[in-house]
Design an enzyme around this catalytic site. Structure first.
Site, PDB file in Angstrom:
ATOM      1  N   ASP A 181      32.296  31.728  34.995  1.00 49.27           N
ATOM      2  CA  ASP A 181      33.579  32.437  35.070  1.00 49.27           C
ATOM      3  C   ASP A 181      33.720  33.256  33.794  1.00 49.27           C
ATOM      4  OD1 ASP A 181      36.396  33.104  35.626  1.00 49.27           O
ATOM      5  OD2 ASP A 181      36.301  31.481  37.075  1.00 49.27           O
TER       6      ASP A 181
ATOM      7  N   HIS B 186      31.780  36.220  33.834  1.00 44.31           N
ATOM      8  CA  HIS B 186      32.656  37.276  34.352  1.00 44.31           C
ATOM      9  C   HIS B 186      33.183  38.193  33.255  1.00 44.31           C
ATOM     10  CE1 HIS B 186      33.695  34.881  38.294  1.00 44.31           C
ATOM     11  NE2 HIS B 186      32.399  35.083  38.119  1.00 44.31           N
TER      12      HIS B 186
END
Length: 501
Positions: free
Chosen positions: A309, A332
């Site tokens: 993430d 991310h």
């Protein structure tokens, strides 16, 4: 006649004797006076010598005298030290002891019953070591190298602990996979709360063993619990969390394979994170590297972050955050948000992200907000960001939604004063995506030295996208970003008291 002559002679002798007696008395008086003065001077020098002022040598420090006194009489004064005469060498100085001697302020978990075999539950030993260290300022809890300690959910709590405790992590701390230990679900695994001056340092590892939790999130995967073959709770814990603490340092350690977020700071101030690593696969769901919330004056630098993430996630209530010299990927990217979820107010300001390398991430630098929120994001600077094979390097998304569908709403968190400087490298999908709210457009966006090349020229790539984004292009960009509207929006709504941070 004869009698007169005798009387004269007798009187002359008597006068002479009187003179001699007077002279003798005067000389004697002078001699006695000189003798008294000599005695006084002698006593004065002896006293001064005993005080250490007569001799050229410096007086040994009190600690040295104390050591010598231990060998002789215990009740003597300092002058008893001169047993060897004035020529004796003074003892070397000994530093005065600290309030808590180092040999008494080190608390090794092995001394409290920890086995360190990776199988025996060592939670109680860690709790006991902490309780002892908690009572001593500047103490150290030692987790030694070459051991693996199985530790269940644990909270190292203040606020009554002494300040400046060090948690020296050189071994490995391993999370349990027995679902019963996690009960119905916990938000954290290892927590430090309400402390002043807490440092986590060393070369050790926090191993979250998160794969069993990640597989459970996959729709067609059955979780494999090696202990009881039972499902893990749906609530996944953060590996290491700090709450309500001041002057927090994390350095040197590695946190890997967390069930969810790896390192979280909530309601903390004066945070310093450097020379540490986060390591989890790119497909490990919701495993943010470092998560900040309601925290101020945070510095993060010289870290290697790979996860599934956001490498770094900055949430509401953060102010004065500086991030630099960080490697991010997979993951991310570095994100502010998501903010304003469930119509909440979010306030973020004074964030600097610079000198960052990103490899194979989903986004580069991103701001994401939910529809319906309020508050503001302002004074944000992204500078000198190197991207390599990043899907979309520059992102503002005010329509963020991580569900199957989200309700359209007009309110939004207001975004302003956002600078992008020297962002260069390659992308695989779209170079720039600036999607701002219809009702509250983004303002004061500045773009300088943006150079983003497609990874593969012959594949179709998306052009830069802008929606209600206003600002300035200070240099030509690659590719050209014609969609950014010059100046300030005319339709900005007036912020209510509820919106103002």
């Amino acid at each position: 006649m004869l009698l007169n002559t005798r009387n004269i002679i007798t009187s002359n002798i008597a006068g002479k004797q009187k003179k001699d007696m007077a002279g003798f008395s005067l000389k004697g008086f002078v001699a006695i006076l000189l003798l008294i003065l000599l005695l006084l001077c002698y006593n004065f020098e002896v006293c001064e010598a005993r005080r250490g002022k007569h001799w050229k040598q410096r007086r040994p420090p009190a600690s040295s005298l104390a050591k010598k006194k231990g060998k002789g009489k215990s009740g003597g004064g300092s002058h008893n030290n001169h047993h060897g005469g004035g020529g004796a060498k003074p003892a070397p100085p000994v530093p005065s002891p600290s309030p808590h001697p180092s040999n008494n302020s080190m608390y090794n978990v092995l001394d409290f019953g920890a086995k360190g075999d990776g199988v025996t539950d060592d939670t109680k030993a860690f709790e006991d070591a902490w309780m002892a260290a908690c009572q001593v300022e500047a103490s150290t809890v030692k987790v030694p190298s070459d051991y693996a300690f199985l530790v269940g959910p644990i909270s190292f709590s203040g606020p009554y602990c002494q300040p400046n405790i060090i948690f020296q992590l050189d071994g490995t701390i391993v999370a349990p996979t027995n679902s019963k230990i996690w009960s119905s679900g916990l938000l954290w695994w290892i927590e430090f709360t309400k402390l002043k001056g807490i440092t986590i340092q060393g070369h050790g590892t926090i191993e979250g063993r998160g794969s069993i939790w990640w597989s459970q999130s996959e729709p067609n995967n059955e979780p494999i619990n090696e202990d009881l073959d039972m499902k893990m709770p749906s609530i996944k814990p953060t590996a290491l969390r700090f709450y309500g603490s001041y002057n927090v340092t994390v350095t040197g350690i590695t946190i890997q394979n967390s069930p969810q977020c790896h390192l979280k700071f909530d309601n903390c101030e004066a945070v310093h994170v450097f020379n540490m690593s986060v390591a989890s696969p790119g497909d490990s769901l919701n495993t943010d590297g470092i998560h900040l919330q309601n925290s101020k004056e945070v510095a993060i630098h010289h870290c290697n972050l790979s996860c599934g993430d956001d490498c770094i996630s900055i949430q509401t209530g953060c102010n004065g955050v500086k991030i630099h010299n960080v490697n991010c990927g997979p993951g991310h990217g570095i994100s502010i948000g998501g903010l304003g979820r469930d119509n909440t107010k979010a306030c973020v300001s004074n964030i600097t992200v610079q000198d960052v390398n990103m490899y194979g991430t989903m986004t580069g630098v991103r701001i994401k907000t939910w529809q319906g929120g309020s508050g503001s994001v302002q004074n944000i600077r992204f500078s000198n960001i190197k991207v390599s094979e990043v899907q979309t390097p520059i992102v503002i998304d005010q329509f963020y939604c991580d569900r199957s569908s989200c309700k359209n709403q007009t309110n939004a968190v207001a975004l302003s004063s956002i600078a992008y400087e020297s962002i260069k490298g390659t992308y695989t999908v779209k170079p720039v995506h600036l999607a701002c709210s219809d009702n509250t457009p983004c303002s004061e966006i500045s773009l300088t030295e943006i150079e983003l090349q497609p990874m593969q020229e012959h594949y179709h790539m998306y052009d830069p996208f802008c929606w209600h984004a206003f600002g300035e292009l200070y240099t030509p960009t690659v590719p050209p970003i014609f969609c950014l509207q010059n100046g300030k929006p005319t339709s900005n709504r007036i912020l209510s008291d509820h919106d103002i941070c």
